[in-house]
Design a protein around this motif. Sequence first.
Motif, PDB file in Angstrom:
ATOM      1  N   MET A   1       6.790   6.746  -6.802  1.00  0.00           N
ATOM      2  CA  MET A   1       6.200   5.447  -6.936  1.00  0.00           C
ATOM      3  C   MET A   1       6.437   4.668  -5.649  1.00  0.00           C
ATOM      4  O   MET A   1       7.378   4.944  -4.916  1.00  0.00           O
ATOM      5  CB  MET A   1       6.813   4.717  -8.134  1.00  0.00           C
ATOM      6  N   LEU A   2       5.624   3.696  -5.433  1.00  0.00           N
ATOM      7  CA  LEU A   2       5.779   2.849  -4.252  1.00  0.00           C
ATOM      8  C   LEU A   2       6.908   1.847  -4.473  1.00  0.00           C
ATOM      9  O   LEU A   2       7.046   1.299  -5.562  1.00  0.00           O
ATOM     10  CB  LEU A   2       4.485   2.065  -3.985  1.00  0.00           C
ATOM     11  N   ALA A   3       7.671   1.598  -3.445  1.00  0.00           N
ATOM     12  CA  ALA A   3       8.687   0.545  -3.506  1.00  0.00           C
ATOM     13  C   ALA A   3       7.971  -0.806  -3.545  1.00  0.00           C
ATOM     14  O   ALA A   3       6.857  -0.946  -3.028  1.00  0.00           O
ATOM     15  CB  ALA A   3       9.609   0.625  -2.295  1.00  0.00           C
ATOM     16  N   HIS A   4       8.614  -1.781  -4.130  1.00  0.00           N
ATOM     17  CA  HIS A   4       7.989  -3.105  -4.250  1.00  0.00           C
ATOM     18  C   HIS A   4       7.751  -3.763  -2.894  1.00  0.00           C
ATOM     19  O   HIS A   4       6.871  -4.591  -2.747  1.00  0.00           O
ATOM     20  CB  HIS A   4       8.838  -4.012  -5.148  1.00  0.00           C
ATOM     21  N   ASP A   5       8.509  -3.368  -1.900  1.00  0.00           N
ATOM     22  CA  ASP A   5       8.402  -4.009  -0.582  1.00  0.00           C
ATOM     23  C   ASP A   5       7.643  -3.155   0.439  1.00  0.00           C
ATOM     24  O   ASP A   5       7.796  -3.332   1.632  1.00  0.00           O
ATOM     25  CB  ASP A   5       9.794  -4.328  -0.047  1.00  0.00           C
ATOM     26  N   ILE A   6       6.801  -2.251  -0.039  1.00  0.00           N
ATOM     27  CA  ILE A   6       6.108  -1.336   0.868  1.00  0.00           C
ATOM     28  C   ILE A   6       5.216  -2.097   1.852  1.00  0.00           C
ATOM     29  O   ILE A   6       4.547  -3.048   1.487  1.00  0.00           O
ATOM     30  CB  ILE A   6       5.282  -0.292   0.070  1.00  0.00           C
ATOM     31  N   ASP A   7       5.249  -1.669   3.088  1.00  0.00           N
ATOM     32  CA  ASP A   7       4.428  -2.253   4.145  1.00  0.00           C
ATOM     33  C   ASP A   7       3.231  -1.332   4.360  1.00  0.00           C
ATOM     34  O   ASP A   7       3.314  -0.342   5.086  1.00  0.00           O
ATOM     35  CB  ASP A   7       5.268  -2.389   5.414  1.00  0.00           C
ATOM     36  N   SER A   8       2.110  -1.642   3.712  1.00  0.00           N
ATOM     37  CA  SER A   8       0.949  -0.758   3.783  1.00  0.00           C
ATOM     38  C   SER A   8       0.383  -0.662   5.196  1.00  0.00           C
ATOM     39  O   SER A   8      -0.178   0.368   5.573  1.00  0.00           O
ATOM     40  CB  SER A   8      -0.129  -1.187   2.788  1.00  0.00           C
ATOM     41  N   ASP A   9       0.522  -1.713   5.981  1.00  0.00           N
ATOM     42  CA  ASP A   9       0.076  -1.640   7.375  1.00  0.00           C
ATOM     43  C   ASP A   9       0.875  -0.592   8.144  1.00  0.00           C
ATOM     44  O   ASP A   9       0.325   0.141   8.973  1.00  0.00           O
ATOM     45  CB  ASP A   9       0.214  -2.999   8.071  1.00  0.00           C
ATOM     46  N   LEU A  10       2.163  -0.522   7.855  1.00  0.00           N
ATOM     47  CA  LEU A  10       3.017   0.460   8.529  1.00  0.00           C
ATOM     48  C   LEU A  10       2.648   1.880   8.099  1.00  0.00           C
ATOM     49  O   LEU A  10       2.636   2.800   8.918  1.00  0.00           O
ATOM     50  CB  LEU A  10       4.491   0.163   8.251  1.00  0.00           C
ATOM     51  N   VAL A  11       2.326   2.061   6.835  1.00  0.00           N
ATOM     52  CA  VAL A  11       1.880   3.379   6.370  1.00  0.00           C
ATOM     53  C   VAL A  11       0.628   3.786   7.144  1.00  0.00           C
ATOM     54  O   VAL A  11       0.523   4.919   7.623  1.00  0.00           O
ATOM     55  CB  VAL A  11       1.604   3.374   4.845  1.00  0.00           C
ATOM     56  N   SER A  12      -0.300   2.870   7.304  1.00  0.00           N
ATOM     57  CA  SER A  12      -1.524   3.151   8.072  1.00  0.00           C
ATOM     58  C   SER A  12      -1.200   3.469   9.528  1.00  0.00           C
ATOM     59  O   SER A  12      -1.803   4.371  10.120  1.00  0.00           O
ATOM     60  CB  SER A  12      -2.482   1.958   8.016  1.00  0.00           C
ATOM     61  N   GLU A  13      -0.260   2.742  10.114  1.00  0.00           N
ATOM     62  CA  GLU A  13       0.151   3.024  11.497  1.00  0.00           C
ATOM     63  C   GLU A  13       0.718   4.429  11.614  1.00  0.00           C
ATOM     64  O   GLU A  13       0.430   5.139  12.586  1.00  0.00           O
ATOM     65  CB  GLU A  13       1.197   2.010  11.963  1.00  0.00           C
ATOM     66  N   PHE A  14       1.551   4.843  10.645  1.00  0.00           N
ATOM     67  CA  PHE A  14       2.117   6.188  10.663  1.00  0.00           C
ATOM     68  C   PHE A  14       0.987   7.221  10.637  1.00  0.00           C
ATOM     69  O   PHE A  14       0.986   8.186  11.401  1.00  0.00           O
ATOM     70  CB  PHE A  14       3.023   6.416   9.463  1.00  0.00           C
ATOM     71  N   TYR A  15       0.046   7.023   9.736  1.00  0.00           N
ATOM     72  CA  TYR A  15      -1.081   7.937   9.606  1.00  0.00           C
ATOM     73  C   TYR A  15      -1.872   8.026  10.915  1.00  0.00           C
ATOM     74  O   TYR A  15      -2.195   9.112  11.395  1.00  0.00           O
ATOM     75  CB  TYR A  15      -1.981   7.476   8.456  1.00  0.00           C
ATOM     76  N   ALA A  33       1.471  12.299  -3.454  1.00  0.00           N
ATOM     77  CA  ALA A  33       2.360  12.955  -4.419  1.00  0.00           C
ATOM     78  C   ALA A  33       3.564  12.080  -4.730  1.00  0.00           C
ATOM     79  O   ALA A  33       3.894  11.865  -5.904  1.00  0.00           O
ATOM     80  CB  ALA A  33       2.808  14.316  -3.864  1.00  0.00           C
ATOM     81  N   PHE A  34       4.220  11.548  -3.702  1.00  0.00           N
ATOM     82  CA  PHE A  34       5.404  10.722  -3.950  1.00  0.00           C
ATOM     83  C   PHE A  34       5.046   9.416  -4.663  1.00  0.00           C
ATOM     84  O   PHE A  34       5.865   8.852  -5.380  1.00  0.00           O
ATOM     85  CB  PHE A  34       6.170  10.461  -2.655  1.00  0.00           C
ATOM     86  N   THR A  35       3.825   8.956  -4.509  1.00  0.00           N
ATOM     87  CA  THR A  35       3.374   7.767  -5.227  1.00  0.00           C
ATOM     88  C   THR A  35       3.228   8.071  -6.719  1.00  0.00           C
ATOM     89  O   THR A  35       3.513   7.223  -7.563  1.00  0.00           O
ATOM     90  CB  THR A  35       2.037   7.261  -4.656  1.00  0.00           C
ATOM     91  N   CYS A  36       2.814   9.269  -7.048  1.00  0.00           N
ATOM     92  CA  CYS A  36       2.567   9.636  -8.444  1.00  0.00           C
ATOM     93  C   CYS A  36       3.833   9.967  -9.235  1.00  0.00           C
ATOM     94  O   CYS A  36       3.846   9.828 -10.456  1.00  0.00           O
ATOM     95  CB  CYS A  36       1.619  10.833  -8.497  1.00  0.00           C
TER      96      CYS A  36
END
Length: 129
Positions: A1-15, A33-36
């Motif tokens: 599951m996603l942490a409550h403080d996830i930085d979606s912009d940072l996830v996009s930067e990683f990608y 997978a880790f989100t599910c």
Amino acid sequence: MLAHDIDSDLVSEFYEYIQDADVREAFVYLAGAFTCFRSVEWTVKNQGEVRSFRIYQNGKRYFSFMPSQKKLNFHFRPPVLKDGIYRKDEIRKLFASFDDKSHKDDEHWAIDILNIDDARRLVHALDLR
């Protein structure tokens, strides 16, 4: 599951940082997978040059992986090794890139994820629910 403080912009930067198409596909697979899985929570952190995808289970940071331009370097961290959940010989059999010398005193195991097949094999081996 996603942490409550996830930085979606940072996830996009990683990608976007990943240059290899197969590694990008593996990144998307692992993030999904880790989100599910209800048994884990994940977040990301940028530590300067080190991009860290952190996976927690039972409040412990069991795993992490660091995306680079050509691979994902996945780590089994000290808490999961101390808890004895995985067997070194089994993980070594599954991944030719297995390395238990990446940190002192065998405190981390590391493997490289290069494509979707590696990512699937990893998720199967982790057996998370």
